[in-house]
Write an enzyme that holds these catalytic residues in place. Structure first.
Site, PDB file in Angstrom:
ATOM      1  N   ASN A   1      28.590  13.023 103.358  1.00 54.53           N
ATOM      2  CA  ASN A   1      28.675  13.530 105.186  1.00 54.53           C
ATOM      3  C   ASN A   1      27.587  13.973 105.655  1.00 54.53           C
ATOM      4  O   ASN A   1      27.671  13.658 107.000  1.00 54.53           O
ATOM      5  CB  ASN A   1      29.989  14.546 105.023  1.00 54.53           C
ATOM      6  CG  ASN A   1      29.547  15.710 104.286  1.00 54.53           C
ATOM      7  OD1 ASN A   1      29.308  15.970 103.323  1.00 54.53           O
ATOM      8  ND2 ASN A   1      29.681  16.915 105.041  1.00 54.53           N
ATOM      9  N   TYR A   2      26.749  14.411 104.907  1.00 53.31           N
ATOM     10  CA  TYR A   2      25.559  15.158 105.781  1.00 53.31           C
ATOM     11  C   TYR A   2      24.245  14.348 105.656  1.00 53.31           C
ATOM     12  O   TYR A   2      24.078  13.536 104.764  1.00 53.31           O
ATOM     13  CB  TYR A   2      25.215  16.467 104.953  1.00 53.31           C
ATOM     14  CG  TYR A   2      25.295  17.613 105.927  1.00 53.31           C
ATOM     15  CD1 TYR A   2      26.388  18.336 106.382  1.00 53.31           C
ATOM     16  CD2 TYR A   2      24.018  18.170 106.403  1.00 53.31           C
ATOM     17  CE1 TYR A   2      26.315  19.111 107.467  1.00 53.31           C
ATOM     18  CE2 TYR A   2      23.933  19.089 107.213  1.00 53.31           C
ATOM     19  CZ  TYR A   2      25.119  19.439 107.568  1.00 53.31           C
ATOM     20  OH  TYR A   2      25.130  20.717 108.719  1.00 53.31           O
ATOM     21  N   ASP A   3      23.341  14.512 106.581  1.00 54.17           N
ATOM     22  CA  ASP A   3      22.219  13.803 106.675  1.00 54.17           C
ATOM     23  C   ASP A   3      20.964  14.698 106.774  1.00 54.17           C
ATOM     24  O   ASP A   3      21.112  15.617 107.672  1.00 54.17           O
ATOM     25  CB  ASP A   3      21.794  12.808 107.659  1.00 54.17           C
ATOM     26  CG  ASP A   3      23.063  11.806 107.888  1.00 54.17           C
ATOM     27  OD1 ASP A   3      24.261  12.117 107.908  1.00 54.17           O
ATOM     28  OD2 ASP A   3      22.715  10.469 108.051  1.00 54.17           O
ATOM     29  N   TYR A   4      20.136  14.909 105.809  1.00 52.32           N
ATOM     30  CA  TYR A   4      18.958  15.430 105.645  1.00 52.32           C
ATOM     31  C   TYR A   4      17.790  14.739 106.186  1.00 52.32           C
ATOM     32  O   TYR A   4      17.089  13.969 105.264  1.00 52.32           O
ATOM     33  CB  TYR A   4      18.789  16.234 104.274  1.00 52.32           C
ATOM     34  CG  TYR A   4      19.815  17.271 103.966  1.00 52.32           C
ATOM     35  CD1 TYR A   4      19.815  18.368 104.106  1.00 52.32           C
ATOM     36  CD2 TYR A   4      21.014  16.604 103.255  1.00 52.32           C
ATOM     37  CE1 TYR A   4      20.779  19.488 103.798  1.00 52.32           C
ATOM     38  CE2 TYR A   4      22.101  17.461 102.690  1.00 52.32           C
ATOM     39  CZ  TYR A   4      21.865  18.946 103.118  1.00 52.32           C
ATOM     40  OH  TYR A   4      23.060  19.764 102.796  1.00 52.32           O
TER      41      TYR A   4
ATOM     42  N   HIS B   1      23.191  25.794 103.447  1.00 56.73           N
ATOM     43  CA  HIS B   1      22.217  24.908 102.759  1.00 56.73           C
ATOM     44  C   HIS B   1      21.062  25.617 102.273  1.00 56.73           C
ATOM     45  O   HIS B   1      20.498  26.285 103.076  1.00 56.73           O
ATOM     46  CB  HIS B   1      21.749  23.918 104.000  1.00 56.73           C
ATOM     47  CG  HIS B   1      22.937  23.071 104.547  1.00 56.73           C
ATOM     48  ND1 HIS B   1      23.335  22.159 104.186  1.00 56.73           N
ATOM     49  CD2 HIS B   1      23.517  23.728 105.653  1.00 56.73           C
ATOM     50  CE1 HIS B   1      24.565  21.561 105.092  1.00 56.73           C
ATOM     51  NE2 HIS B   1      24.398  22.580 105.833  1.00 56.73           N
TER      52      HIS B   1
ATOM     53  N   ASP C   1      23.163  18.801  95.423  1.00 57.61           N
ATOM     54  CA  ASP C   1      22.636  17.449  96.115  1.00 57.61           C
ATOM     55  C   ASP C   1      21.869  16.794  95.334  1.00 57.61           C
ATOM     56  O   ASP C   1      21.815  15.539  95.230  1.00 57.61           O
ATOM     57  CB  ASP C   1      22.581  17.332  97.702  1.00 57.61           C
ATOM     58  CG  ASP C   1      23.744  17.618  98.454  1.00 57.61           C
ATOM     59  OD1 ASP C   1      24.778  17.283  97.959  1.00 57.61           O
ATOM     60  OD2 ASP C   1      23.486  18.118  99.575  1.00 57.61           O
TER      61      ASP C   1
ATOM     62  N   TYR D   1      30.349  25.965  99.645  1.00 53.84           N
ATOM     63  CA  TYR D   1      31.121  26.034 100.936  1.00 53.84           C
ATOM     64  C   TYR D   1      31.867  27.503 100.661  1.00 53.84           C
ATOM     65  O   TYR D   1      31.900  28.201  99.609  1.00 53.84           O
ATOM     66  CB  TYR D   1      32.253  25.124 101.037  1.00 53.84           C
ATOM     67  CG  TYR D   1      31.640  23.829 101.793  1.00 53.84           C
ATOM     68  CD1 TYR D   1      30.642  22.859 101.095  1.00 53.84           C
ATOM     69  CD2 TYR D   1      31.651  23.588 103.176  1.00 53.84           C
ATOM     70  CE1 TYR D   1      29.822  21.944 101.609  1.00 53.84           C
ATOM     71  CE2 TYR D   1      31.060  22.606 103.765  1.00 53.84           C
ATOM     72  CZ  TYR D   1      30.101  21.903 103.035  1.00 53.84           C
ATOM     73  OH  TYR D   1      29.356  20.720 103.496  1.00 53.84           O
TER      74      TYR D   1
ATOM     75  N   HIS E   1      25.449  28.391 107.826  1.00 53.32           N
ATOM     76  CA  HIS E   1      25.848  27.309 108.820  1.00 53.32           C
ATOM     77  C   HIS E   1      27.377  27.736 109.430  1.00 53.32           C
ATOM     78  O   HIS E   1      28.460  27.558 108.640  1.00 53.32           O
ATOM     79  CB  HIS E   1      26.009  26.069 108.294  1.00 53.32           C
ATOM     80  CG  HIS E   1      26.029  24.775 109.331  1.00 53.32           C
ATOM     81  ND1 HIS E   1      25.798  23.650 109.216  1.00 53.32           N
ATOM     82  CD2 HIS E   1      26.661  25.150 110.578  1.00 53.32           C
ATOM     83  CE1 HIS E   1      26.101  23.211 110.176  1.00 53.32           C
ATOM     84  NE2 HIS E   1      26.352  23.740 111.367  1.00 53.32           N
TER      85      HIS E   1
ATOM     86  N   ILE F   1      -0.307  27.194  88.926  1.00 50.56           N
ATOM     87  CA  ILE F   1       0.895  27.636  89.022  1.00 50.56           C
ATOM     88  C   ILE F   1       1.806  26.663  89.871  1.00 50.56           C
ATOM     89  O   ILE F   1       0.953  25.915  90.755  1.00 50.56           O
ATOM     90  CB  ILE F   1       0.677  28.967  89.936  1.00 50.56           C
ATOM     91  CG1 ILE F   1      -0.113  28.964  91.056  1.00 50.56           C
ATOM     92  CG2 ILE F   1       0.240  30.053  88.858  1.00 50.56           C
ATOM     93  CD1 ILE F   1      -0.249  29.983  91.854  1.00 50.56           C
TER      94      ILE F   1
ATOM     95  N   GLU G   1      23.059  16.771  91.160  1.00 48.30           N
ATOM     96  CA  GLU G   1      24.528  16.359  90.774  1.00 48.30           C
ATOM     97  C   GLU G   1      24.741  14.918  91.446  1.00 48.30           C
ATOM     98  O   GLU G   1      25.236  14.088  90.901  1.00 48.30           O
ATOM     99  CB  GLU G   1      25.753  17.123  91.132  1.00 48.30           C
ATOM    100  CG  GLU G   1      25.769  18.447  90.820  1.00 48.30           C
ATOM    101  CD  GLU G   1      26.803  19.159  91.370  1.00 48.30           C
ATOM    102  OE1 GLU G   1      27.336  20.239  90.600  1.00 48.30           O
ATOM    103  OE2 GLU G   1      27.189  19.287  92.553  1.00 48.30           O
TER     104      GLU G   1
ATOM    105  N   HIS H   1      29.658  27.392 105.397  1.00 52.81           N
ATOM    106  CA  HIS H   1      28.980  26.970 104.309  1.00 52.81           C
ATOM    107  C   HIS H   1      27.222  27.165 104.251  1.00 52.81           C
ATOM    108  O   HIS H   1      26.845  27.575 105.497  1.00 52.81           O
ATOM    109  CB  HIS H   1      28.968  25.504 104.055  1.00 52.81           C
ATOM    110  CG  HIS H   1      28.695  24.743 105.220  1.00 52.81           C
ATOM    111  ND1 HIS H   1      29.312  24.453 106.302  1.00 52.81           N
ATOM    112  CD2 HIS H   1      27.471  24.081 105.168  1.00 52.81           C
ATOM    113  CE1 HIS H   1      28.612  23.510 107.147  1.00 52.81           C
ATOM    114  NE2 HIS H   1      27.485  23.141 106.562  1.00 52.81           N
TER     115      HIS H   1
END
Lengths: 486, 486
Positions: free
Chosen positions: B219-222, B277, B132, B118, B438, B428, B135, B275
Site C-alpha cells: 500500500n505504501y510508497d517510499y 515508519h 519491509d 501498527y 504516523h 566503522i 520480509e 503506526h
C-alpha cells in the site's frame, strides 16, 4: 575575515566624538590569502564545473501579482515589506474545491526576532548577542535579490519601501522574489503492484510557489522562504550563509591550543567563535476562522491486557490535550512524543474531526544553553522553548519586546506569557523558534555553504480528503524545443 | 481503502490449501465514493490548476553513466540494485580541487531495514509489524519510475535485475533515475552592505545530483533519494506517500466513538490505524581512508568567572568525546545537545583538525515507543536509538538480522552491538534510523501527500576551506528561447 582583534572604540553619539580607545589584545592580523570569495579573485585550480539549467514554463506563469496580493493555484495571500520583520505574509487563504469556498489559514506570519549570541566571554566579545530584527532591522538589511542565482529564471521580483530617519521614502529594489518551484519531486504517487496482471501507477509532479527575502545582517545572510503547496501546506525555510564572525588569535595550528578558545581555528590566526541562531516566527493562524485552540496530541505507550489472547504486549495511542492557558502551551519539541496542532474548535469535518493545521519541525529542536541569570538570556528568555502560544494582542508583535536596545527582558514573549492568559477558543498566535547551534568548521571559511532548517504548517483534518486528488495533472508530455540565445 | 474487516484465512503453503477460515468481525465495507485516486476517475469540482514547468539544460547534462559508475562534477560513485536493499550507493568519492586528489567518503550506503509496526492489538492487526526490507524486499517491490513525474524531464533512467526464485533474471525497468536538480536555491551567497558607497554581492546557483528509487511496498510508497552536492554534502531523503492501511469499523462519525479505536476516522467506516515508519540506513563511511572514529561534540554550558570583569554570566563550549567502544556510540539524537561526526584520526587539515563528516538529522528524532518485552520491539530492538556504530563486519548488513521472518531479535544490530567491540580508528559502520510516528489525518485519504524527512552527511573539516569558492559560476545569463512541440 581579517580581524584586527582587541580594539575597542567608544563613541559619544550626541557629541559625535571618540571618547575612548583601547587596544588590549595584540595578535597578528590574518593574511589575506584565501579570504576573498569573489569569483573574479579566484585562481586555479578550479573545481569541476556543473552545467547550467533553467526552468521554462511553456504555458507561462501560474501566479498573478495584484498590487501586493499574490494569487496562485489554490492560494491567495498578501505580501508586504517591513523594515523590522522583512517579509510579511498575511491573509493567506486556501481554496477548498470540494466545499467551493476559500478558507482562512494564516492571518499574519513573519520573522519576529533573530537572536544570535556568541559564546566568548572576552571583553571584546561578551556583548555580541545580536537581536537582528529588534536592534538592526531584518528588513532594513534586506539584500537586493540577484536574478538567475538568488532566484530562478522564472521568478518575478518586488520592491520594498521604508521611511528613512528623515522621513524620505527609500526604495529597496528586488527585495522579494516570487517563483514557481519545479523541484523534480512528486507531490504524491502510488504504484499498485498487488493486483495480478495489472499495474496501476499514478504520479503527480510537485509544483509549489516560493516567496523569498534575504536578510544580509552585516556578515551573515539569512535566506527566508515561504513555500505554498497545493496540498495546503506552507513550508517555511531559513537558510544560513555568508561570513562568520572571526576573532584574531596568535594560533596557527590546533596543536598550539591548550585552553578554551571559544571557537574553531579555521585558518591561521583566525578563530570562528561558537554561536547560536534563533529565528523566531510570529504565526497568527486563523484556521478556518478567528478563534482557535492549541492541541498537543501526545503519544503514549499502552499495555495490552494479558487476557487479550494475542501475543502483542504494547502499542501507542494518542491523548489530545487542549491548552487552556498560556502555561499549557510552552513546548520543548521532542521532550515527549507529540504532535502540535492549531484547530478551530467551532468547525468540524463531516467525520467530526476539528479542522486544523499542525506544526512539523524540519530539524532537531534547539534551545538556548545560556544561564537564566545571564543578560542575553533574560532578554531572549523565550529561547528555551521552541513554541509559545499567546492570545492575540496588537501590542505583542516582537518576541524580544518593542524596544530591544538595552532591554532587560521585562517586555518580551516570556514576560507577557507569565500572565498565563486563557488561550482556548480565542484568536491565538503561535511563536515558533527555529534554532541552530553553530560550531564552525573549515568549510565555513571564507564563506559558508547554505545550512537550512525550517518547519511545515500542514493541514490536518482541515480538508475532508486529500485536495491533491482533485488537482488535474500538469504532466508535461512533450519537451520544449529550446535554443540558447547568447 | 475498502477493507473487509475481520476475515482470517490460514493457508498451508506446503499443501497449497486453505486450512482455516474465520470471520470474526462484522462491520460494513466502506462505500467506494472518494476512494479512487486515479485521474481518469475524478469528477468536478476540480482544484485550481498549476502550470507546467520543465528544466532545460542548454549545454547538456553534466553527468556521465559509465556502466554503474556515475560521474558528476566533483563526485564519483557506483550505483547498484539489490532486491533486499533497493538502491545501493558505493565507492562515493569527492574530488578535492585544492589538493588535486579524489578522496573517499562513503564505501557503501543503503536502506538496511524499514520497520513499520501498527498500533492495534486486535487479533487481525497485532501481527502487522512489517519489516519491509527483510520480509518483503525493499528493492523487490521497487516501482518503475514514471518519466516527467516521478523524476523530471532531464532525468536518465537505469534498470535493475534480480534472480527470480527459479533463477531466471528479472528486469525491473526504470528502477533508478539520475538527474541534476536546479531547485531555484542558492548554494551560497553574500551581500556586503557595510562598506560605504560599495555593494558587493556574490551569489551562486545551487546545482545538485539526485539518484532516486521508489519502494512501493504494497500500500505504501517510499521515495528514497541520495542527493550529492558540490559542497561535499550528501543529503539523504525519504518521503512517504501512497495508501494507508485501513480498518473496517461500524463508526461513521467521531461522536460515536467512546473507546480507543487505535487510529483516526478518515471516512465513513474507515479507520486508518496508528503506526510508525523506521527507515534504517547502513552507512559504511570511509572518510579519507578506511579507519575512522565516531565523535560526539557535546555542547555544555559554562559559567563566566565572577572575576572576569565582564557582565556576561554564561556561554557554551564544546567537548569532543571519541567513542572507544560500541556502547559509547548508541545515540538518542537531541537528548543532549551534540554534533555527531565521523573523522579520520590519521588525517589532519593544515590547521590540525581531524578530517571528518557530520550527520545532521533533518527532522525531530523519533524512537520506538513499544515495550522492550514486546516481540516486534525485540526484533527491532535497535529502534530506540537513532544512531549505532559498529566495527565493519561483512556478515552484519541487515539491521533486523539476516533472516527476519519469525526472528526474535537474537541476530540484529542491537544483539551484535552487545559484544561492545572496539570502534576507535577502525573501519566503522554508522546505522542511522529516520523515523516517523504516523497519526493519520483526513488529508491522507484516499492517498497521502508526500511527507519527508532525512539527514545530511556534511563535510566538517574535511576540506581546508569551502570547496564551492573554487567552483566557477554556472550563472545562466540568457534565457533559452523555447517553443513547445505538441
Amino acid at each position: 575575515m581579517r580581524p584586527m582583534e582587541g580594539i575597542t572604540v567608544v563613541v559619544d553619539l550626541d557629541e559625535m566624538r571618540i571618547i575612548g580607545y583601547r587596544d588590549r589584545v595584540v595578535v597578528p592580523v590574518p593574511k589575506a590569502e584565501g579570504t576573498d570569495y569573489r569569483a573574479a579573485k579566484q585562481r586555479p585550480p578550479f573545481a569541476p564545473e556543473t552545467k547550467p539549467g533553467v526552468v521554462v514554463q511553456p504555458a507561462g506563469k501560474g501566479f498573478r501579482i495584484d498590487g501586493h496580493v499574490i494569487r496562485w493555484s489554490n492560494w491567495d495571500f498578501h505580501l508586504s515589506y517591513d523594515a523590522r520583520a522583512g517579509l510579511v505574509v498575511s491573509l493567506a487563504s486556501v481554496y477548498d474545491a470540494e466545499k467551493g469556498a476559500r478558507r482562512r489559514v494564516l492571518y499574519r506570519g513573519y520573522v519576529s526576532e533573530v537572536f544570535v549570541p556568541y559564546m566568548d566571554p572576552a571583553e571584546e566579545w561578551y556583548f555580541r548577542t545580536f537581536f537582528d530584527a529588534g536592534e538592526y532591522g531584518f528588513g532594513l538589511w534586506a539584500s537586493p535579490l540577484e536574478p538567475m542565482t538568488d532566484c530562478p529564471a522564472n521568478a518575478e521580483f518586488m520592491d520594498g519601501y521604508y521611511a528613512a530617519q528623515d522621513g524620505e521614502p527609500v526604495k529597496l529594489p528586488n527585495v522579494f522574489c516570487v517563483f514557481e518551484r519545479y523541484s523534480g519531486d512528486a507531490a504524491w504517487r502510488h504504484t499498485e503492484l498487488g493486483i495480478p496482471k495489472q499495474m496501476i501507477s499514478e504520479v503527480r509532479q510537485e509544483v509549489s510557489l516560493v516567496v523569498r527575502m534575504v536578510g544580509a545582517l552585516g556578515n551573515y545572510d539569512y535566506v527566508t522562504d515561504w513555500e505554498f503547496k497545493t496540498s495546503g501546506s506552507i513550508k517555511v525555510g531559513v537558510s544560513l550563509t555568508g561570513i562568520l564572525e572571526v576573532k584574531g588569535t596568535p594560533y596557527t595550528h590546533t596543536d598550539q591550543i591548550t585552553t578554551d578558545v571559544h571557537g574553531s581555528l579555521l585558518a591561521e590566526n583566525t578563530i570562528a567563535v561558537y554561536h547560536d541562531h534563533f529565528v523566531t516566527y510570529y504565526l497568527d493562524l486563523d484556521i478556518d476562522g478567528l478563534n482557535n485552540t492549541f492541541i498537543k496530541s501526545k503519544l503514549k505507550t499502552a499495555r495490552v491486557a494479558d487476557s487479550s489472547g494475542v501475543p502483542r504486549r504494547s502499542y501507542w495511542t494518542v491523548t489530545r490535550e487542549a491548552a487552556n492557558m498560556e502555561a499549557d502551551a510552552h513546548v520543548e519539541i521532542g521532550s515527549v512524543p507529540a504532535e502540535l496542532l492549531v484547530v478551530n474548535p467551532n468547525k468540524k469535518t463531516k467525520m467530526g474531526n476539528h479542522v486544523g493545521y499542525r506544526l512539523i519541525a524540519n530539524g532537531v529542536p534547539v534551545a538556548s544553553l545560556l544561564s537564566d541569570d545571564d543578560y542575553p538570556q533574560m532578554r531572549a528568555s523565550y529561547g528555551k522553548k521552541q513554541v509559545w502560544v499567546t492570545p492575540y494582542n496588537k501590542s505583542e508583535k516582537w518576541a524580544a519586546g518593542l524596544y530591544v536596545d538595552n532591554s532587560r527582558g521585562d517586555d518580551n514573549l516570556a514576560a507577557w506569557s507569565q500572565r498565563n492568559r486563557a488561550i482556548k477558543n480565542v484568536d491565538i498566535v503561535v511563536w515558533h523558534t527555529v534554532g541552530f547551534h553553530h560550531i564552525p568548521y573549515q568549510e565555513d571559511f571564507p564563506l559558508m555553504p547554505m545550512l537550512s532548517s525550517g518547519f511545515e504548517l500542514r493541514p490536518s483534518n482541515f480538508f475532508e480528503s486529500n485536495p491533491l486528488i482533485r488537482l488535474r495533472s500538469t504532466k508535461q508530455t512533450h519537451l520544449p524545443n529550446c535554443t540558447l540565445i547568447v
